[in-house]
Motif scaffolding. Sequence first.
Motif, short mmCIF file in Angstrom:
data_model
loop_
_atom_site.label_atom_id
_atom_site.label_comp_id
_atom_site.label_asym_id
_atom_site.label_seq_id
_atom_site.Cartn_x
_atom_site.Cartn_y
_atom_site.Cartn_z
N ARG A 1 20.02 -36.20 101.06
CA ARG A 1 19.42 -35.17 101.89
C ARG A 1 18.26 -34.53 101.13
NH1 ARG A 1 23.48 -31.50 105.30
NH2 ARG A 1 24.13 -33.64 105.74
N GLU A 2 17.14 -34.30 101.81
CA GLU A 2 15.97 -33.75 101.15
C GLU A 2 15.35 -32.62 101.96
OE1 GLU A 2 13.15 -36.96 100.74
OE2 GLU A 2 13.05 -37.35 102.90
N GLY A 3 14.76 -31.68 101.26
CA GLY A 3 14.10 -30.58 101.93
C GLY A 3 12.82 -31.02 102.59
N VAL A 4 12.58 -30.52 103.79
CA VAL A 4 11.36 -30.84 104.54
C VAL A 4 10.45 -29.62 104.58
CG1 VAL A 4 10.44 -31.49 106.80
CG2 VAL A 4 12.57 -32.54 105.95
N SER A 5 10.96 -28.50 105.05
CA SER A 5 10.18 -27.28 105.13
C SER A 5 11.12 -26.10 105.22
CB SER A 5 9.26 -27.30 106.36
OG SER A 5 8.49 -26.11 106.41
N ILE A 6 10.82 -25.06 104.45
CA ILE A 6 11.71 -23.90 104.38
C ILE A 6 10.90 -22.62 104.32
CG2 ILE A 6 13.47 -22.74 102.99
CD1 ILE A 6 14.29 -25.55 102.02
N ILE A 7 11.41 -21.58 104.96
CA ILE A 7 10.86 -20.24 104.85
C ILE A 7 11.77 -19.48 103.89
CG2 ILE A 7 10.23 -18.12 106.04
CD1 ILE A 7 9.98 -19.79 108.62
N SER A 8 11.21 -19.01 102.79
CA SER A 8 12.03 -18.36 101.78
C SER A 8 12.33 -16.91 102.15
CB SER A 8 11.31 -18.40 100.44
OG SER A 8 10.18 -17.55 100.47
N ILE A 9 13.30 -16.33 101.43
CA ILE A 9 13.61 -14.93 101.63
C ILE A 9 12.48 -14.06 101.10
CG2 ILE A 9 15.19 -13.05 101.08
CD1 ILE A 9 17.34 -15.12 100.57
N GLU B 1 9.21 -12.67 100.42
CA GLU B 1 7.89 -12.63 101.06
C GLU B 1 7.77 -13.59 102.23
OE1 GLU B 1 5.03 -13.29 98.00
OE2 GLU B 1 5.54 -11.50 96.91
N SER B 2 8.87 -14.18 102.63
CA SER B 2 8.88 -15.11 103.78
C SER B 2 7.79 -16.17 103.66
CB SER B 2 8.70 -14.33 105.08
OG SER B 2 9.82 -13.52 105.33
N ARG B 3 7.65 -16.73 102.47
CA ARG B 3 6.67 -17.80 102.28
C ARG B 3 7.20 -19.09 102.86
NH1 ARG B 3 4.55 -18.28 96.29
NH2 ARG B 3 3.30 -19.83 97.38
N THR B 4 6.27 -19.93 103.27
CA THR B 4 6.66 -21.24 103.80
C THR B 4 6.37 -22.32 102.76
OG1 THR B 4 4.50 -21.50 104.85
CG2 THR B 4 6.27 -20.59 106.20
N TYR B 5 7.28 -23.26 102.68
CA TYR B 5 7.17 -24.37 101.74
C TYR B 5 7.30 -25.68 102.51
CZ TYR B 5 7.95 -20.93 98.03
OH TYR B 5 7.84 -19.86 97.17
N TYR B 6 6.56 -26.68 102.04
CA TYR B 6 6.60 -28.00 102.65
C TYR B 6 6.73 -29.06 101.58
CZ TYR B 6 4.77 -25.72 106.86
OH TYR B 6 4.59 -24.91 107.94
N ALA B 7 7.50 -30.08 101.91
CA ALA B 7 7.51 -31.26 101.05
C ALA B 7 6.15 -31.94 101.14
CB ALA B 7 8.61 -32.22 101.50
N ASP B 8 5.73 -32.56 100.05
CA ASP B 8 4.43 -33.22 100.05
C ASP B 8 4.30 -34.25 101.15
OD1 ASP B 8 3.92 -33.25 96.42
OD2 ASP B 8 3.51 -31.73 97.93
N PHE B 9 5.39 -34.92 101.47
CA PHE B 9 5.31 -36.01 102.44
C PHE B 9 5.13 -35.52 103.89
CE2 PHE B 9 9.64 -35.17 103.58
CZ PHE B 9 10.35 -35.01 102.40
N VAL B 10 5.17 -34.20 104.12
CA VAL B 10 4.92 -33.68 105.48
C VAL B 10 3.76 -32.70 105.54
CG1 VAL B 10 7.33 -34.01 106.12
CG2 VAL B 10 6.53 -31.74 105.34
N LYS B 11 3.20 -32.36 104.40
CA LYS B 11 2.09 -31.40 104.40
C LYS B 11 0.93 -31.89 105.27
CE LYS B 11 2.82 -29.08 99.97
NZ LYS B 11 2.33 -28.88 98.59
N GLY B 12 0.44 -30.98 106.09
CA GLY B 12 -0.65 -31.32 107.00
C GLY B 12 -0.20 -31.94 108.30
N ARG B 13 1.09 -32.30 108.40
CA ARG B 13 1.60 -32.92 109.63
C ARG B 13 2.65 -32.06 110.31
NH1 ARG B 13 4.38 -37.60 109.38
NH2 ARG B 13 5.24 -37.19 107.29
N PHE B 14 3.47 -31.37 109.53
CA PHE B 14 4.57 -30.56 110.07
C PHE B 14 4.25 -29.08 109.88
CE2 PHE B 14 8.33 -33.76 109.39
CZ PHE B 14 7.59 -34.74 110.04
N THR B 15 4.72 -28.27 110.83
CA THR B 15 4.56 -26.82 110.74
C THR B 15 5.87 -26.14 111.09
OG1 THR B 15 2.23 -26.99 111.38
CG2 THR B 15 3.26 -24.82 111.52
N ILE B 16 6.33 -25.27 110.20
CA ILE B 16 7.54 -24.50 110.47
C ILE B 16 7.15 -23.12 110.98
CG2 ILE B 16 7.72 -23.55 108.12
CD1 ILE B 16 10.78 -23.87 108.37
N SER B 17 7.95 -22.60 111.90
CA SER B 17 7.70 -21.25 112.40
C SER B 17 9.03 -20.60 112.75
CB SER B 17 6.76 -21.28 113.62
OG SER B 17 7.34 -22.01 114.67
#
Length: 126
Positions: free
Chosen positions: A45-53, A55-71
């Motif tokens: 199992r691998e992380g794809v995209s997460i909103i952290s506690i 500052e509520s920053r968003t993080y993306y795995a390199d393999f989805v950057k520019g293609r996926f958006t979390i909201s």
Amino acid sequence: QVQLVESGGGLVQPGGSLRLSCAASGFTLDDYAIGWFRQAPGKEREGVSIISISESRTYYADFVKGRFTISRDNAKNMVYLQMNSLKPEDTAVYYCATGLWYGGSWPPSPELFGDWGQGTQVTVSS
């Protein structure tokens, strides 16, 4: 009781789009990190995209950057993952998860996320 219910998976052709939804209940979204992991057959199992506690920053795995958006919609207790330009290697079961992760080093360990949805299958194939 924490509950996470994913929806929106399905079969899509390469280059297509899907929007995953996660309905959260039993807790306040702001108080926890929340996001998406995925697991393909035979892989960890691998992380794809997460909103952290923090500052509520968003993080993306390199393999989805520019293609996926979390909201996140706090009023509706919903989290979304918009997936564009899908590739066959994106095929996996996608899980919504919540836990205590304050951001920083990527990827986070799935062990930091104590509550998981049942998963939704995403298949990218022609």
